[in-house]
Design a protein around this motif. Structure first.
Motif: not given
Length: 287
Positions: A131-135, A159-161, A184-190, A195-199
């Motif tokens: 199973t693949t998954f997103e957190v 993901s972090h919104n 947070v997003i930058r650290q994950v991307a590096e 990486t994913k986000s939402g608005i």
């Protein structure tokens, strides 16, 4: 502020089917919390009808009090040590190909819930190796060592919104800061993890501010974006300033893709985990 009438395109199909009932039974019998329920997600019937759900860990009481969010706030109960296994077992019973896990903020804990996150990811992998998954993680107050723990557990997508644009962040979010979320997003991307986000839109932002948020996210390394209409949960929550037209959502999607996102889900009823299984193709494969 005067009440803004809800437009016809926000009507939701509330029909259910046997798969919905089966999913509901699994969630309830394992004493699970889902953001589908606590967040009043408009897509719950559709997703549960297809046997998918976004699991909420860390309990169902958040230590923060964001003005847009329907999740209860207050003093949380102690963490349930069985929750990681219960979530993983439920994913197995639902026979999910892809799962999404999120959490309340646990600012009451010394590690802000990071260890519990890691245990949950490990259990999902142990019981569901294919199973693949997103957190969808909180900001952990920007503490790099805690974010690193989640990264090292190697979910497929982190993901972090951002939730809203820079100007409105202090009004809408109770503790989180715009630049902390970008960090947070930058650290994950590096780290190399997708990486994913939402608005949300309709909070009073301008199209120019939405584009600025897109640029900030791209600079931080985010490549998957969701944009949906903010819906006021109760009269006590932040008011809806406008209902954004489907045509404007389409425009946002086109602009985001032109700017360089690999995927942009943009429509009135889009939420951060809606159709999340479509985004796994941008991950680096199973770990």
């Amino acid at each position: 502020m005067d009440h803004v009438r809800k437009p016809s395109w926000l009507k939701i199909d509330i029909g259910a089917n046997p798969r919905y009932a089966a999913t509901k039974e699994i969630v309830e019998s394992h004493h699970l919390h889902t953001i589908c329920h606590s967040g009043l997600c408009p897509n719950r019937n559709e997703c549960w009808g297809h046997g998918t759900a976004t699991f909420l860990i860390g309990g169902n009481i958040c230590t923060r009090c964001c003005k847009f969010c329907h999740t209860p706030t207050g003093k949380p109960l102690p963490l349930d040590p069985e929750e990681p296994t219960n979530v993983a077992e439920s994913i197995r019973l639902m026979k999910l190909d892809h799962a999404v896990v999120t959490s309340v903020d646990r600012d009451d804990l010394p590690d802000l819930g990071a260890t519990h996150w890691v245990k949950t990811i490990q259990e999902i992998k142990r019981l569901n190796p294919t199973t693949t998954f997103e957190v969808l993680i909180p900001d952990f107050k920007g503490r790099a060592e805690l974010i690193r723990q989640v990264i090292e557990a190697k979910p497929d997508i982190i993901s972090h919104n951002m939730e809203t644009v820079r100007r409105l962040t202090p009004e809408v979010r109770s503790v989180a800061r715009y630049d902390t979320s970008l960090k947070v997003i930058r650290q994950v991307a590096e780290s190399g993890i997708a990486t994913k986000s939402g608005i949300m839109v309709g909070l009073g932002e301008t199209p120019e501010e939405v584009e600025e948020a897109m640029d900030d996210l791209l600079t931080a390394g985010c490549r998957i974006l969701t944009i949906g209409q903010y819906l006021q949960p109760t009269r006590k929550h932040y008011p809806v300033h406008a209902y954004i037209s489907p045509a404007q959502f389409e425009k946002y999607r086109d602009i985001g893709m032109q700017k360089g996102f690999k995927a942009v889900e943009s429509a009135p009823l889009v939420r951060s985990s809606y159709h999340a299984e479509k985004h796994i193709c941008f991950a680096g494969g199973k770990h």
